[in-house]
Write a protein that holds these residues in place. Structure first.
Motif, PDB file in Angstrom:
ATOM      1  N   PHE A   1       0.850  -1.192   0.000  1.00  0.00           N
ATOM      2  CA  PHE A   1       0.000   0.000   0.000  1.00  0.00           C
ATOM      3  C   PHE A   1       0.888   1.246   0.000  1.00  0.00           C
ATOM      4  CE2 PHE A   1      -2.866  -2.811   2.761  1.00  0.00           C
ATOM      5  CZ  PHE A   1      -3.772  -3.082   1.763  1.00  0.00           C
ATOM      6  N   THR A   2       0.409   2.331  -0.585  1.00  0.00           N
ATOM      7  CA  THR A   2       1.056   3.627  -0.356  1.00  0.00           C
ATOM      8  C   THR A   2       0.822   3.976   1.117  1.00  0.00           C
ATOM      9  OG1 THR A   2      -0.941   4.904  -0.804  1.00  0.00           O
ATOM     10  CG2 THR A   2       0.463   4.396  -2.710  1.00  0.00           C
ATOM     11  N   PRO A   3       1.597   4.902   1.689  1.00  0.00           N
ATOM     12  CA  PRO A   3       1.347   5.278   3.084  1.00  0.00           C
ATOM     13  C   PRO A   3      -0.102   5.731   3.314  1.00  0.00           C
ATOM     14  CG  PRO A   3       3.514   6.037   2.443  1.00  0.00           C
ATOM     15  CD  PRO A   3       2.875   5.484   1.194  1.00  0.00           C
TER      16      PRO A   3
ATOM     17  N   GLY B   1      11.375   0.321 -23.835  1.00  0.00           N
ATOM     18  CA  GLY B   1      11.737   0.895 -22.533  1.00  0.00           C
ATOM     19  C   GLY B   1      10.535   1.319 -21.692  1.00  0.00           C
ATOM     20  N   GLU B   2       9.343   1.324 -22.293  1.00  0.00           N
ATOM     21  CA  GLU B   2       8.152   1.668 -21.510  1.00  0.00           C
ATOM     22  C   GLU B   2       7.841   0.542 -20.521  1.00  0.00           C
ATOM     23  OE1 GLU B   2       4.647   2.459 -23.864  1.00  0.00           O
ATOM     24  OE2 GLU B   2       3.463   2.914 -22.068  1.00  0.00           O
ATOM     25  N   THR B   3       7.318   0.908 -19.357  1.00  0.00           N
ATOM     26  CA  THR B   3       7.087  -0.130 -18.351  1.00  0.00           C
ATOM     27  C   THR B   3       5.630  -0.220 -17.906  1.00  0.00           C
ATOM     28  OG1 THR B   3       7.421   1.274 -16.384  1.00  0.00           O
ATOM     29  CG2 THR B   3       9.408   0.305 -17.401  1.00  0.00           C
ATOM     30  N   ILE B   4       5.299  -1.413 -17.416  1.00  0.00           N
ATOM     31  CA  ILE B   4       4.070  -1.607 -16.636  1.00  0.00           C
ATOM     32  C   ILE B   4       4.519  -1.669 -15.183  1.00  0.00           C
ATOM     33  CG2 ILE B   4       2.059  -3.056 -16.195  1.00  0.00           C
ATOM     34  CD1 ILE B   4       2.558  -4.451 -18.889  1.00  0.00           C
ATOM     35  N   HIS B   5       3.996  -0.762 -14.377  1.00  0.00           N
ATOM     36  CA  HIS B   5       4.357  -0.742 -12.953  1.00  0.00           C
ATOM     37  C   HIS B   5       3.517  -1.808 -12.246  1.00  0.00           C
ATOM     38  CE1 HIS B   5       4.838   1.927  -9.122  1.00  0.00           C
ATOM     39  NE2 HIS B   5       5.510   0.814  -9.057  1.00  0.00           N
ATOM     40  N   THR B   6       4.185  -2.778 -11.599  1.00  0.00           N
ATOM     41  CA  THR B   6       3.441  -3.912 -11.041  1.00  0.00           C
ATOM     42  C   THR B   6       3.402  -3.951  -9.520  1.00  0.00           C
ATOM     43  OG1 THR B   6       5.422  -5.274 -11.314  1.00  0.00           O
ATOM     44  CG2 THR B   6       3.760  -5.402 -13.052  1.00  0.00           C
ATOM     45  N   GLU B   7       4.327  -3.260  -8.857  1.00  0.00           N
ATOM     46  CA  GLU B   7       4.312  -3.354  -7.390  1.00  0.00           C
ATOM     47  C   GLU B   7       5.098  -2.219  -6.758  1.00  0.00           C
ATOM     48  OE1 GLU B   7       6.488  -6.714  -5.476  1.00  0.00           O
ATOM     49  OE2 GLU B   7       4.681  -6.990  -4.267  1.00  0.00           O
ATOM     50  N   ILE B   8       4.612  -1.766  -5.598  1.00  0.00           N
ATOM     51  CA  ILE B   8       5.464  -0.963  -4.715  1.00  0.00           C
ATOM     52  C   ILE B   8       5.632  -1.755  -3.432  1.00  0.00           C
ATOM     53  CG2 ILE B   8       4.875   1.317  -5.625  1.00  0.00           C
ATOM     54  CD1 ILE B   8       3.007   1.658  -3.172  1.00  0.00           C
ATOM     55  N   SER B   9       6.774  -1.585  -2.804  1.00  0.00           N
ATOM     56  CA  SER B   9       7.033  -2.226  -1.525  1.00  0.00           C
ATOM     57  C   SER B   9       7.654  -1.152  -0.629  1.00  0.00           C
ATOM     58  CB  SER B   9       7.967  -3.417  -1.749  1.00  0.00           C
ATOM     59  OG  SER B   9       7.946  -4.271  -0.637  1.00  0.00           O
ATOM     60  N   CYS B  10       6.787  -0.457   0.112  1.00  0.00           N
ATOM     61  CA  CYS B  10       7.234   0.692   0.907  1.00  0.00           C
ATOM     62  C   CYS B  10       7.987   0.242   2.143  1.00  0.00           C
ATOM     63  CB  CYS B  10       6.033   1.541   1.326  1.00  0.00           C
ATOM     64  SG  CYS B  10       5.201   2.288  -0.074  1.00  0.00           S
ATOM     65  N   LYS B  11       9.033   0.965   2.451  1.00  0.00           N
ATOM     66  CA  LYS B  11       9.865   0.677   3.619  1.00  0.00           C
ATOM     67  C   LYS B  11       9.699   1.819   4.615  1.00  0.00           C
ATOM     68  CE  LYS B  11      11.107  -2.686   1.027  1.00  0.00           C
ATOM     69  NZ  LYS B  11      10.473  -4.005   1.201  1.00  0.00           N
ATOM     70  N   TYR B  12       9.748   1.499   5.892  1.00  0.00           N
ATOM     71  CA  TYR B  12       9.519   2.492   6.941  1.00  0.00           C
ATOM     72  C   TYR B  12      10.643   2.448   7.971  1.00  0.00           C
ATOM     73  CZ  TYR B  12       4.646   2.666   5.273  1.00  0.00           C
ATOM     74  OH  TYR B  12       3.515   2.819   4.514  1.00  0.00           O
ATOM     75  N   SER B  13      10.914   3.596   8.603  1.00  0.00           N
ATOM     76  CA  SER B  13      11.699   3.548   9.835  1.00  0.00           C
ATOM     77  C   SER B  13      10.731   3.127  10.941  1.00  0.00           C
ATOM     78  CB  SER B  13      12.300   4.917  10.147  1.00  0.00           C
ATOM     79  OG  SER B  13      11.269   5.820  10.523  1.00  0.00           O
TER      80      SER B  13
END
Ligand code: AVJ
Length: 330
Positions: free
Chosen positions: A177-179, A284-296
């Motif tokens: 998830f985004t924040p 070079g165009e992309t399909i964005h498939t995932e974000i993996s957010c990191k936190y302190s």
């Protein structure tokens, strides 16, 4: 079946399943809408067909992919403290339960009597829950097949003494998830566990780019297969004609955003059809498939507080790679 407050007593060893899965049209709508965006994108929840679940399990065993073994070690190494934090007679609700490997540690230690795994992958949910029932004969299991990103009214049960609800969300899957979405999700969890309910959540920590890049682009190419399997699934389920060898896996940490991004990059100028619609790709165009957010640790505690939890405990490993937070719904 419709989840309703059940008047029937639960029966240990009998696994029940409820499905809240959206219609089969949903994947079609989501994929077509995502591919029509200027930055083409597909939601990561669609990784998890049967083959995707298998590939994800393989990722968890990779030397570069530290989260699974680190989180497992944190849970094992602090289990007495975790048991004390949770207290007796907790209903265990797990989001994104997958193969339920870490859950066994908790169930064993907490002597759980009621387990509610929630997952979008129906085959994995059923197979894992049935295996768990064989392993813990006094455990009541109610599997819920659902996309937990949406608010979910969980059924209430009678016949098992429950003092508090414990939401378990391991694996740093919250990072998908985004924040802002994570905040909304945590508010939903807060509502599901009720005042005094607890949350045990695994959160991957911010760290150097080299470690993160390697964890999401492993030498054996398993993560690449996991990513490309999304196109294979779309080919099969939506009658699409993506040529898998004309795309490549890309994954990298963006330190400014504190997140890993995964993409599928078109190697050529090409056309693909999905459900009768045409999509053009530049080289070079992309399909964005995932974000993996990191936190302190502090960032995640702040997020928890904004969702209505008090941050009571945090367990981590000696290298500070990964964190497990113990929070209580205020
Ligand atoms: C299951 C979402 C926690 O983001 O680390 C692993 C998925 N993607 N390798 C993660 C994943 C690429 C994983 N989560």
């Amino acid at each position: 079946m419709k989840p309703e407050p059940s008047a029937e007593p639960l029966a240990p060893g009998v696994v029940r399943f409820y499905s809240f899965l959206p219609s089969a049209d949903r994947i079609r709508e989501d994929v077509l809408a995502g591919l029509a965006l200027p930055q083409k994108s597909i939601p990561p929840k669609y990784f998890y067909d049967e083959q995707g679940c298998r590939l994800f399990e393989e990722i968890c065993e990779l030397p570069e992919y530290y989260p699974t073994r680190t989180e497992t070690a944190i849970l094992r190494g602090n289990i007495a403290d975790i048991v004390q934090f949770v207290g007796p007679d907790a209903e265990l609700i797990e989001y994104g339960s997958g193969v339920q490997a870490k859950t066994r540690i908790l169930i064993q230690a907490l002597q759980t009597r009621l387990y509610v795994p929630i997952d979008i992958a129906v085959e994995t949910l059923e197979a894992s829950s049935n295996a768990l029932a064989g392993r813990f004969p006094f455990l009541n299991i109610v599997g819920i097949c659902a996309d937990y990103a949406r608010p979910l009214a969980l059924p209430e049960f009678v016949g098992v003494p429950i003092r508090r609800k414990l939401a378990f969300f391991p694996g740093s899957t919250v990072g998908n998830f985004t924040p802002a979405e994570a905040l909304q999700f945590l508010k939903n969890v807060r509502r599901s566990v009720g005042t005094g309910g607890a949350l045990l959540i695994g959160v991957d920590l911010k760290k150097d780019k080299a470690t993160l890049d390697a964890a999401y682009a492993d030498a054996k190419g398993v993560t690449a297969r996991f990513n490309l399997n999304l196109l294979e699934r779309i080919n099969r389920e939506l009658g699409a004609d993506f040529q898998l060898n004309r795309f490549r896996h890309r994954a990298f940490y963006e330190p400014t955003q504190g997140r890993v991004e995964m993409h599928l990059e078109s190697l050529y100028s090409q056309i693909a059809h999905v459900a009768g619609r045409r999509f053009d790709f530049r080289p070079g165009e992309t399909i964005h498939t995932e974000i993996s957010c990191k936190y302190s640790i502090a960032e995640f505690q702040e997020l928890g507080k904004r969702a209505g939890f008090s941050a009571e405990k945090v367990w981590t490993d000696p290298e500070q790679l990964f964190s497990v937070h113990g929070m209580v719904a205020a």
